[in-house]
Motif scaffolding. Structure first.
Motif, short mmCIF file in Angstrom:
data_model
loop_
_atom_site.label_atom_id
_atom_site.label_comp_id
_atom_site.label_asym_id
_atom_site.label_seq_id
_atom_site.Cartn_x
_atom_site.Cartn_y
_atom_site.Cartn_z
N VAL A 231 0.91 -1.10 -0.14
CA VAL A 231 0.09 -0.22 0.14
C VAL A 231 0.83 1.36 -0.15
O VAL A 231 0.56 2.22 -0.70
CB VAL A 231 -0.97 -0.04 1.29
CG1 VAL A 231 -1.65 1.40 1.44
CG2 VAL A 231 -1.93 -1.10 1.02
N ASP A 232 1.87 1.38 0.87
CA ASP A 232 2.90 2.50 0.84
C ASP A 232 3.61 2.46 -0.44
O ASP A 232 3.75 3.75 -0.97
CB ASP A 232 4.05 2.06 1.92
CG ASP A 232 4.89 3.26 2.35
OD1 ASP A 232 4.36 4.39 2.43
OD2 ASP A 232 6.13 3.13 1.69
N ARG B 203 1.05 3.99 -2.81
CA ARG B 203 0.64 5.59 -2.37
C ARG B 203 1.71 6.38 -3.17
O ARG B 203 1.38 7.46 -3.68
CB ARG B 203 0.66 5.62 -1.07
CG ARG B 203 0.10 6.94 -0.52
CD ARG B 203 -0.13 7.19 1.15
NE ARG B 203 -1.14 6.29 1.74
CZ ARG B 203 -1.43 5.51 2.48
NH1 ARG B 203 -0.14 4.89 2.69
NH2 ARG B 203 -2.49 4.93 2.90
N ARG B 204 3.16 6.14 -2.98
CA ARG B 204 4.21 6.67 -3.50
C ARG B 204 4.20 6.80 -4.92
O ARG B 204 4.38 7.87 -5.78
CB ARG B 204 5.56 6.22 -3.06
CG ARG B 204 5.97 6.24 -1.55
CD ARG B 204 7.04 5.12 -1.43
NE ARG B 204 7.21 5.27 0.10
CZ ARG B 204 8.14 5.90 0.82
NH1 ARG B 204 9.10 6.60 0.13
NH2 ARG B 204 8.43 5.44 2.01
N LEU C 238 1.43 6.65 -7.02
CA LEU C 238 0.30 7.58 -6.99
C LEU C 238 0.73 9.04 -7.15
O LEU C 238 0.26 9.82 -8.04
CB LEU C 238 -0.89 7.41 -6.21
CG LEU C 238 -2.07 7.62 -6.70
CD1 LEU C 238 -2.84 7.27 -7.76
CD2 LEU C 238 -3.31 7.58 -5.32
N VAL D 43 -4.86 -2.15 -1.46
CA VAL D 43 -4.38 -1.08 -2.28
C VAL D 43 -5.54 -0.13 -3.05
O VAL D 43 -5.25 0.91 -3.25
CB VAL D 43 -3.94 -1.76 -3.58
CG1 VAL D 43 -3.37 -1.08 -4.79
CG2 VAL D 43 -2.54 -2.53 -3.06
N THR D 44 -6.85 -0.70 -3.11
CA THR D 44 -7.87 0.02 -3.70
C THR D 44 -8.46 0.89 -2.47
O THR D 44 -9.20 1.57 -3.13
CB THR D 44 -8.95 -0.83 -4.30
OG1 THR D 44 -9.30 -1.91 -3.31
CG2 THR D 44 -8.24 -1.64 -5.53
N GLU D 45 -7.97 0.90 -1.39
CA GLU D 45 -8.37 1.87 -0.54
C GLU D 45 -7.66 3.26 -0.83
O GLU D 45 -8.11 4.14 -0.32
CB GLU D 45 -8.17 1.40 0.88
CG GLU D 45 -9.25 0.72 1.30
CD GLU D 45 -9.13 -0.19 2.85
OE1 GLU D 45 -8.31 0.70 3.51
OE2 GLU D 45 -9.74 -1.02 3.28
N VAL D 46 -6.53 3.15 -1.37
CA VAL D 46 -5.58 4.35 -1.83
C VAL D 46 -5.53 4.63 -3.23
O VAL D 46 -5.33 5.78 -3.76
CB VAL D 46 -4.07 4.23 -1.11
CG1 VAL D 46 -4.33 4.45 0.22
CG2 VAL D 46 -3.35 3.12 -1.70
N VAL D 47 -5.91 3.69 -4.17
CA VAL D 47 -5.99 3.84 -5.67
C VAL D 47 -7.12 3.61 -5.97
O VAL D 47 -7.57 2.24 -5.78
CB VAL D 47 -4.60 3.11 -6.19
CG1 VAL D 47 -4.81 3.31 -7.67
CG2 VAL D 47 -3.25 3.14 -5.61
N GLU D 48 -7.84 4.07 -6.89
CA GLU D 48 -9.14 3.78 -7.59
C GLU D 48 -8.90 2.40 -8.18
O GLU D 48 -7.92 2.17 -9.00
CB GLU D 48 -9.35 4.77 -8.73
CG GLU D 48 -10.09 6.01 -8.42
CD GLU D 48 -11.54 6.00 -8.14
OE1 GLU D 48 -12.16 5.10 -8.74
OE2 GLU D 48 -11.87 6.33 -6.98
#
Length: 302
Positions: free
Chosen positions: A160-161, A164-165, A167, A195-200
């Motif tokens: 996830v980290d 996020r980076r 993105l 992952v889809t909690e931070v990226v569409e």
């Protein structure tokens, strides 16, 4: 969650599939492979990489390959670009998309590129800025998202980290890659949901290797988590350098056969892909590792 009605397949055989072949594959064969894939209806083809020929000699003819192909309108042709020199070559070759990459495993990052995950992503900032300035699509691949050959389990938070980076760099699409093929359906679903909690979800792709024969189950699990973009390689081309003798990418024919059975639209001609898989396998001198491809080809020949 219900399954998607349409799935985008990113065909990676010309780049990820062929790069491990020891014998140099003639440029003309690479050009014909891409032309056949374009004609079969793939919306996105990972065609070449612009890396040092010293590291990946198989990809040294990327500019010639791109100069020789017949471009199909609407198809996205992608290149792997590790640095600005690679980006400049991609721009000159008229690529539609450039691909950057980082690992979710600290051990993998240190062992392969001698730097931390954070440092590796910082190195891509100029490439990302150049891609955005040039109006090119930018894609990022997160390797070892489901396991690492050196550290074993990879925490979901680490994946996830990195997502996020990536993105934050402006990536249009982010691939969650099971580089060594150790992932299983339950873990895939957990990782994709995180992952889809931070990226569409519409910008997340699944890239699965079939080392343990789990790729199709993993694709199904990812679809249940809302993912509708997957990478595949015709004939299952592409070895896994970290698992001796293992097959590499999931075979495109197998994915298309499963999706057809689920009534999920891809816009790709499965019969044409079966023919391509048999054709390229004969050129590189080893049998296709696609079960559906081989079965359908045998039925056609009967």
């Amino acid at each position: 969650m219900s399954l998607p009605t349409k799935v985008k397949i990113v065909e990676v055989s010309p780049r990820d599939g062929l790069q491990n072949e020891k014998e140099f594959i003639p440029t003309s064969v690479k050009i014909e492979l891409i032309n056949r894939l374009s004609a079969a209806g793939f919306p996105n083809i990972e065609a070449v990489s612009f890396v040092s020929p010293k590291w990946v000699p198989q990809m040294a003819d990327g500019a010639d390959v791109m100069a020789g192909i017949q471009r199909r309108p609407g198809t996205i042709y992608s290149a792997l670009t590790p640095n600005l020199k690679g980006f400049d070559a991609a721009l000159a070759a008229g690529m539609d998309e450039v691909v950057i990459f980082g690992a979710a495993s600290e051990a993998f990052s240190q062992k392969n590129i001698n730097c931390s995950i954070a440092e590796s992503i910082a190195r891509f900032e100029p490439v990302a800025q150049a891609a955005k300035s040039a109006g090119l699509r930018l894609r990022a691949s997160i390797s070892c998202s489901l396991g690492c050959p050196y550290q074993g389990e990879v925490p979901i938070g680490a994946v996830v980290d990195v997502a996020r980076r990536m993105l934050a760099l402006g990536c249009d699409e982010i691939d969650v890659a099971d580089t060594i093929g150790v992932g299983t359906a339950a873990r895939v679903e957990q990782v994709m949901r995180a992952v889809t909690e931070v990226v569409e979800p519409s910008r997340v792709a699944g890239h699965f290797h079939d080392t343990y024969g789990q790729s199709l189950a993993n694709i199904l699990a990812a679809m249940q988590a809302g993912i509708s973009i997957f990478h595949a390689s015709v004939a299952g081309l592409g070895g896994c350098p970290y698992a001796k003798g293992a097959t590499g990418n999931v075979a495109t024919e197998d994915v298309l056969y499963m999706l057809r059975g689920l009534d999920i639209d891809t816009g790709i001609d499965l019969d044409a892909v079966v023919d391509i898989g048999q054709w390229i396998s004969s050129h590189i001198g080893h049998k296709s590792s696609s079960r559906a491809g081989n079965a359908l080809a045998a039925r056609k020949a009967a």
